[in-house]
Design a protein around this motif. Sequence first.
Motif, PDB file in Angstrom:
ATOM      1  N   GLU A1012       0.827  -1.230   0.249  1.00 19.54           N
ATOM      2  CA  GLU A1012      -0.061  -0.035   0.118  1.00 19.54           C
ATOM      3  C   GLU A1012       0.942   1.272   0.026  1.00 19.54           C
ATOM      4  OE1 GLU A1012      -2.387  -0.891   3.443  1.00 19.54           O
ATOM      5  OE2 GLU A1012      -3.099  -2.671   2.274  1.00 19.54           O
ATOM      6  N   HIS A1015       1.935   1.716  -3.656  1.00 15.70           N
ATOM      7  CA  HIS A1015       0.910   2.262  -4.384  1.00 15.70           C
ATOM      8  C   HIS A1015       0.714   3.640  -4.137  1.00 15.70           C
ATOM      9  CE1 HIS A1015      -3.143   2.186  -6.149  1.00 15.70           C
ATOM     10  NE2 HIS A1015      -3.586   2.877  -4.923  1.00 15.70           N
ATOM     11  N   ASN A1016       0.626   4.109  -2.726  1.00 11.92           N
ATOM     12  CA  ASN A1016       0.540   5.729  -2.364  1.00 11.92           C
ATOM     13  C   ASN A1016       1.574   6.486  -2.879  1.00 11.92           C
ATOM     14  OD1 ASN A1016      -1.595   4.742  -0.809  1.00 11.92           O
ATOM     15  ND2 ASN A1016      -0.719   4.703   1.055  1.00 11.92           N
ATOM     16  N   GLN A1019       1.089   6.787  -6.470  1.00 13.70           N
ATOM     17  CA  GLN A1019      -0.263   7.728  -6.565  1.00 13.70           C
ATOM     18  C   GLN A1019      -0.013   9.159  -6.499  1.00 13.70           C
ATOM     19  OE1 GLN A1019      -3.564   6.264  -4.307  1.00 13.70           O
ATOM     20  NE2 GLN A1019      -4.681   6.238  -6.230  1.00 13.70           N
ATOM     21  N   THR A1020       0.821   9.289  -5.517  1.00 12.89           N
ATOM     22  CA  THR A1020       1.245  10.868  -5.196  1.00 12.89           C
ATOM     23  C   THR A1020       2.113  11.512  -6.365  1.00 12.89           C
ATOM     24  OG1 THR A1020       1.395  10.125  -2.658  1.00 12.89           O
ATOM     25  CG2 THR A1020       2.141  12.349  -3.383  1.00 12.89           C
ATOM     26  N   LEU A1022       2.233  10.671  -9.150  1.00 13.62           N
ATOM     27  CA  LEU A1022       1.542  10.905 -10.568  1.00 13.62           C
ATOM     28  C   LEU A1022       0.545  11.923 -10.350  1.00 13.62           C
ATOM     29  CD1 LEU A1022       0.230   7.292 -11.537  1.00 13.62           C
ATOM     30  CD2 LEU A1022       1.645   8.672 -12.827  1.00 13.62           C
ATOM     31  N   SER A1023       0.055  12.280  -9.039  1.00 18.94           N
ATOM     32  CA  SER A1023      -0.928  13.463  -8.902  1.00 18.94           C
ATOM     33  C   SER A1023       0.162  14.739  -9.046  1.00 18.94           C
ATOM     34  CB  SER A1023      -1.633  13.399  -7.681  1.00 18.94           C
ATOM     35  OG  SER A1023      -0.681  13.309  -6.532  1.00 18.94           O
ATOM     36  N   GLY A1027      -0.306  13.405 -13.788  1.00 16.73           N
ATOM     37  CA  GLY A1027      -0.492  11.981 -14.501  1.00 16.73           C
ATOM     38  C   GLY A1027       0.718  11.667 -15.289  1.00 16.73           C
ATOM     39  N   ASN A1104      -7.038  -3.489  -6.847  1.00 17.10           N
ATOM     40  CA  ASN A1104      -6.997  -1.889  -6.725  1.00 17.10           C
ATOM     41  C   ASN A1104      -5.623  -1.199  -7.013  1.00 17.10           C
ATOM     42  OD1 ASN A1104      -9.615  -1.838  -5.836  1.00 17.10           O
ATOM     43  ND2 ASN A1104      -9.105  -2.144  -3.614  1.00 17.10           N
ATOM     44  N   SER A1107      -3.875   0.867 -10.836  1.00 16.33           N
ATOM     45  CA  SER A1107      -3.554   2.080 -11.351  1.00 16.33           C
ATOM     46  C   SER A1107      -2.293   2.743 -10.990  1.00 16.33           C
ATOM     47  CB  SER A1107      -4.707   3.166 -10.723  1.00 16.33           C
ATOM     48  OG  SER A1107      -4.515   3.028  -9.488  1.00 16.33           O
ATOM     49  N   THR A1108      -1.534   2.093 -10.355  1.00 21.32           N
ATOM     50  CA  THR A1108      -0.158   2.754 -10.185  1.00 21.32           C
ATOM     51  C   THR A1108       1.044   1.824 -10.419  1.00 21.32           C
ATOM     52  OG1 THR A1108      -0.288   1.839  -7.877  1.00 21.32           O
ATOM     53  CG2 THR A1108      -1.121   4.104  -8.310  1.00 21.32           C
TER      54      THR A1108
END
Length: 1442
Positions: A1012, A1015-1016, A1019-1020, A1022-1023, A1027, A1104, A1107-1108
């Motif tokens: 996790e 993943h985080n 995700q961070t 990419l944001s 992206g 889930n 996406s990353t």
Amino acid sequence: MMRKKRRSSVDKGEGATTTTKAKKSRTTGRKAKEPAPEETNESVFGVFLREAGVTLKQGGTSNEIAVDQVVFQKRIQKQLQKSPRYPGIVQEFTAGLESHIEDPERFRNCLFPCVPRLSDGDASNGSSFQESLLRMLLGIEMLQTVIINTLLEKLPEFMFDGAGDGGLSIPHTIINQFKWLDRVVDSKELAAKLMELVSVAPVEVQRDIISSLPEILEDSQHNDIARELNSLLQENTQLTVPILDALSSLNLSSSLLTEVRGAVMVTLAAVQLEDLPVVVKFILHSVSASDAYEVVCDLRKKLELEQCVLPAVLQASQSRIKSKGPAASASTPSAGSSQDSVMLTLDGIKSAVRFQKMISEAWLKAIESVDGEEDHKVVDLLVLFILHSTNANQSRRGAERVLKGKVRTGLIQEALLQRTFRDYAQVMRGYFPSILALAQSLLRSPDPCVVPFGGHMYRHSFTAFDSYCQQEVVGSLVTHVCSGVGGEVDMALELLLCLVTEKPSEMALYAVFVKGILDYMDSLTPQQIRRLFHLLSSLAFGQQQQGSHIQDDMHIVVRKQLSSTVPKYKRIGIIGAVRIVGSMGAIRLKGKESQNGSLPKETLRQVTALLELVKSSSESSPEAAALYYDELANLVLSSSLDPQVQQTIGKSVIDDFQAEFVVDLGPEISGSFPFTPRVMYDLEVQGSIVINLLPLLAKDLQTKGEQQSQTTKAHKRVSPLCLSPFFRLLRLCEHKLHQGDLDEIDGLLGCPLILTDMDVIEKLESLSKADRELFCSLLFHAINWFREVINAFCEQKETEMKMKVMTRLQNITYLQSLLQRALAETPGYVPPVANFDGESPDGVTLSTAAPGNKAKKDGTGKKRKAPGKNSSESSSQLEEMTEADKTQQEQPEKEIRQGVSLVSYRQFFRELDMEVLDVLQCGLLSRSLLDSELHTKVREEVLLGPAELVFLLEDMHRKLEFSLTAAPAKRPPFFKGRTDKSVGFSHLQQRSSKDIASYCVQLLPALCSHLENCHNYFQTLLSENNGVVDGPATDVQEHHLMSSGYQLLLQVLNTTFSWSGFSQPGQRGLLKKALGVLAERLKEESADLTLGQLVKHGFEYLVNFRSTMPSLSTALCLSQLLSTVSEKGGNPAAYREQTASLAKRFLSQDWVTASGVRERGNKFNEALHTLLRIYLEHVDDVLKAVEEITVVGIPELINASKDESSASWPTLNRHTFLVFYKVLMAELEKAIRKIPAGKVSDNTEAQSEKLLTWTLAVKNLHVLVDLVKVFDSRPVLNVCLKYGRLFLESFLKLGMPLLDNSFKRHMEDVQGLLKSFQLSTRQLHHMCGYSKIQQDTSLTNHVPALKKSLELFVYRVKAMLSLNNCQEAFRIGNLKNRNLKGEEILSQQSQESDEEEEEEEQRSPLPQDQSEDEAPGTDSEGGKTVNREEDVDQDDITDDSD
């Protein structure tokens, strides 16, 4: 049985049956004793008999006959016929007979054979044996019917009498009179009367009558009587045996035989156990080739041997308990008799199998067709042993093949084998040679799934059978050990150890056999040598000491090995001696030899002496000393030693360690060294000690450099090689002594080392070769010290300790990054040995390697940007490194490299214990006060960083791959490679895979947390970058480490869930626990969920992360993990759609690295290949998916510019085209093999559906084959030729039968399909011609088989048209050889090429003419466009539309 009866019948002179013979001899004996008065009653009967030559006697004397029986019969017949009162005289005669036999004694006389009259001078004319009076009269046709009736009426009088004197039964003798008569006047009437009798008679008489029927009745009656017997069989199971005996002797029609067999099969479950052999024999001997498989399947299903034996055994044991006395012995045989019945049943099967090949094939097929583990029975194993024991090679090989297949798929498991041996030991004993041969074969198998089953067969054979078999088992296992083949040796040693533990007294008898292995130790690995000495020393020195007769031999072997100067033999000696110490010094149970269970003084003295001997023998060589410490440490860890022995080992360890490796921390370090010494990595606030590493290393190199001509002094033994092993022994002794408390030595966790300033790395190239090597060795020793320290303290609970362990991990990752750079600058360097039980010590002493090895090794070292990169390269470079010469000075320097991968140096690092992975569970650690000192910046908080995470995960992944993944099924090469895959896993090998799997399940929550976090992080990222992966905020090195960690976490989870052990019955709970961890991350409560629900929630949780994904290889790992998890619930089909859509998502993504470059290269292509296969294997309609890529994606690629990729499939570009092409062709071919073949019974709808599927498949093939015109590289052509042929073969096998049946109903569809297929076959033909011109063997290898299939296709289409009366629609023409672009190949213009078809199915001649014109048009049009590849493709598309 039948033959025997017939033989007796032929020999008429010898009489009817054995009973009458016996009686005859008895009655003649009597006659000598008492003279009998002659018959006086002068009725017609008496007169006629006397005149014909028979004298009737009374009492127990037999009737006498003066003439031959044939003469007698003729005389009686003549007398009756010539009598004036004929035919009334016949009734008088029979009335006389009836009154004569009213008296039971006279009746008996008439049933027994007549004896020749001795007093008469003509006695010599009579034969020595004559039939009974009644039987002779039955031979006279005019009297036969009346006498038969008379006898049958008499029979009930004697029915319930039982056997008379001498065990003779009158009913039995009466029935014997009817057997083998020359002619039966009214056979039908006789049959009816006999069957009437059967309905009322007691069981014994019923049996007699039924079993005599084949000898009494004529053939014409056989079918009728068989029907009656069949119905009787279903009513009365007591008569099973005689009825089946009779039926097998009757001459029956095949339909009736099938009906009877069916009826017998129905009653099989109710049959008495003692009747079972007869029933099985009847069933198997009455089969024909056509119904053999069906019958055997049915028999297998109904044959419940499990129920036969157990009740009998229980019954016997119960009755034994109840009646303690003479009655007990009478009740015991029931168990044995049931075994006998089973044995006879199996003998029946064996004879059927041996004499009828079809039955052996049917049994194999029947067993093979069982597809559930619980459906397999004991009889399956027994029949496989029977099939193997027959001499026919075919059934022997078949039995072996089926057993291996069943064991491999887990359908036949150890529980079934155990049941078979437990209940049928007596039966199995007869098949022992087969059991032994099968066990040998399984143990030698290269497939790791079947090897353990072979082991179970050996173990049960030893336990269940007699001493001869035990000896054979031990002998066979010893042979396996001496074979030198890895897996085989391991399994055989494990079995021997298991037998020594379970049956020490039996194994002691065969200790001499096992001792023979000591002569073959050269080929054994250290782990195998440990096992061997463990089992031998358990036998020789164990508590009972049953094998004490081999003690001296073992002492001799060990002393001999220890005194050897060859390192290899010294190693064996050390391992052996330590194992003997373990067995001699083990904790004793309280027994006779010692009052309180402590060790006898003499034994303690021997142990101490042996330890001293090993210590003194290994002092001269640091490698030997290090191995001694490691082996002792293993012993302390794994064995429960007597406290006195434990004390002996541990008493001087702390003092010796301090004296040799630890010095007081002073202001300056005395001595001259190549580098400036410096105290580094201190974690203690007020530390007073330091590890004396650099001075020791410098001193060690100095002494090595000197010629060692003088005797070796004691101080030379202090080598830094022994630092880590000695510390391991020290901490394990402390651990044992203080029950896990390491307070005495906790100063060593934070104590510093004397190293040098690490800035040396910057100016490394300016140093001499010796100094660079010294620096590398220093780093290796420091890293190994830290690894051993982490092993020691990783389980400590205090926060301060945990923080220090974490800091040491950071030290390791930093030193490893330095080491990579240093190794790049030091080609040809051999690191110091870290694992002392392998072959590697030789590498240090050798100095004869070729100079070329250095460059080779350095060339293969991979560039590496970060210390923790996950690489799966094999350790093939080790060969060069262990042999490379460390002392070669004059080699030119290699160009500077950024870093060398440490993958190939793994064996030079100390092994990390499994417990170190506990560190993965640590979150953020902090404490209030910490001073910072020297280089190590110690913050108040310590966190497991990305580099440390990758370091631990790499180690974990390697461990799981080694212990949970089954080895590939390959035979080891004849010449063993120098690189041993198990180097660096010697501690791991001592744990079972079950332990390791359950340990991983404990770690799962921590692994999920890290997953996790990764993943985080992405995700961070990419944001923050809107992206985009390669935005300005991306730290390339950190991104690389995090993506490595992400991928490793997924691989670790996949390896854990892929463990084959989860499918075993006992591990279901562990699997549920593991899946529960995943499910709980999504839902709070998962305790009461079923396995299927757990799989569902686990799957949802893992999806889930999609996406990353930072790279395609990580995406592949996620797809594989999802696929593995979905298979655990027993319903993988439910997740197919999700898996397919996820794979499609990854394939439709543009993969870019952190530095902004598009991913490419071999690894990327391999991952893409696997992912594309996952997509096509899981998608609902493969043909539509293939069409989507070929019709949409590939044209986009053709129209795109050179470096661009397809818009709808971004992973498809010119670099990856071959990957896509290969997978599409392979999956297309696989998909059409699953289309069911056309049947005559198919309705119109089913036919049109199949035709539609084939049309789509053929269309896809055409598009793929046509792509060769654009992408004409050799690999693409190779793929096209290979899969084009396979497609064609499948079409001939599955597609053509469909066309045969549907041609009349769907003429246009069939015509269109063939027309479309013809375009592909023509292109394949052109490719064959092109391959020949190119003279490329990799292509021409495919040509002969493809040409053959093309020809077959032509003739198969012709056959199809003939079948549908449409031959005139077919015409064969010669097709010209052309190249890929359609140009004619001129060199072969005059030669006739292979035939290719031009067929049109038609009603008028017009379409046929069109078809003739059509082909040349296509070819010539292709010939016009030579210049540009794009034109070829364009033209080709227009041709297709024509």
